[in-house]
Design an enzyme around this catalytic site. Sequence first.
Site, PDB file in Angstrom:
ATOM      1  N   ASP A 101       9.136   6.695  16.154  1.00 53.57           N
ATOM      2  CA  ASP A 101       8.712   5.916  17.324  1.00 53.57           C
ATOM      3  C   ASP A 101       9.019   4.440  17.081  1.00 53.57           C
ATOM      4  O   ASP A 101       9.140   3.994  15.932  1.00 53.57           O
ATOM      5  CB  ASP A 101       7.193   6.069  17.539  1.00 53.57           C
ATOM      6  CG  ASP A 101       6.789   7.508  17.791  1.00 53.57           C
ATOM      7  OD1 ASP A 101       7.638   8.289  18.262  1.00 53.57           O
ATOM      8  OD2 ASP A 101       5.621   7.849  17.507  1.00 53.57           O
TER       9      ASP A 101
HETATM   10  N1  URA Z   1       4.962  11.276  14.116  1.00 55.87           N
HETATM   11  C1  URA Z   1       4.662  10.360  15.051  1.00 55.87           C
HETATM   12  O1  URA Z   1       3.670  10.481  15.737  1.00 55.87           O
HETATM   13  N2  URA Z   1       5.495   9.303  15.195  1.00 55.87           N
HETATM   14  C2  URA Z   1       6.592   9.120  14.433  1.00 55.87           C
HETATM   15  O2  URA Z   1       7.313   8.124  14.609  1.00 55.87           O
HETATM   16  C3  URA Z   1       6.885  10.081  13.454  1.00 55.87           C
HETATM   17  C4  URA Z   1       6.050  11.164  13.303  1.00 55.87           C
END
Ligand code: URA
Length: 230
Positions: A101
């Site tokens: 993310d």
């Molecule tokens: N899980 C998440 O919630 N976000 C990420 O970026 C990676 C794994």
Amino acid sequence: MRLDKYICESTTMTRSQAKKVISQGRITGSAGPIRNSAYKVADNEQICFDGKSINLRKTRYIMLNKPKDFICSTVDEQLPGILNLIQVDKREQLCIAGRLDADTTGLTLLTDDGQWSHQVTSPRRQCNKRYRVTLAEPVGQSAVTLFNEGIQLKSENAPCLPALLEPLSETEALLTISEGKYHQVKRMFAAIGNHVLELHREKIGGIELDPALAPGEWRYLSADEVASVK
Ligand code: URA
């Protein structure tokens, strides 16, 4: 590609040095030692020199320490994409083996080897990913048990596979998961009434984020790191 040419293109050896190590039986392919310089290397065949895998230089394997506010895609125009951080030729050919993310930091792997990327991300391979998580609420021993039993996420039919939760302090923990569902870590903690404040990926399979890399910095993977995925 002929084996001797493959070795020249993957190492600093000259053609005659390559022929010599081939004749010495120090080069192996998928069926064992190869002593014929004209041997045709098959696509994706792993060639080793003295037991260590060697890869054609044209295939690139990169680890990036992803900073916050960069996205693992090229479409969003609000935030810059992580490819902007990688100043190499034909960077648009790199694919991201496991997206993070925008607000997640840490280990991100990029490559132009589609098969290798698939090995990292394929659900069937269950490649472990370790995250350092900072939480809004204290994380107790009951969470360790729940994660180990398999958290049921909203809108998913089956529970998550067992995950290893290792509390480091009241609100910090390491979490190792072997799947890569959408926003999985945040959703797992949401499912037990907690909230992820900071998320940082430290490890994918056997590959650990190099502590020498500051946020935004990258380096090529070593041959051993590349081979560790196969
Ligand atoms: N899980 C998440 O919630 N976000 C990420 O970026 C990676 C794994």
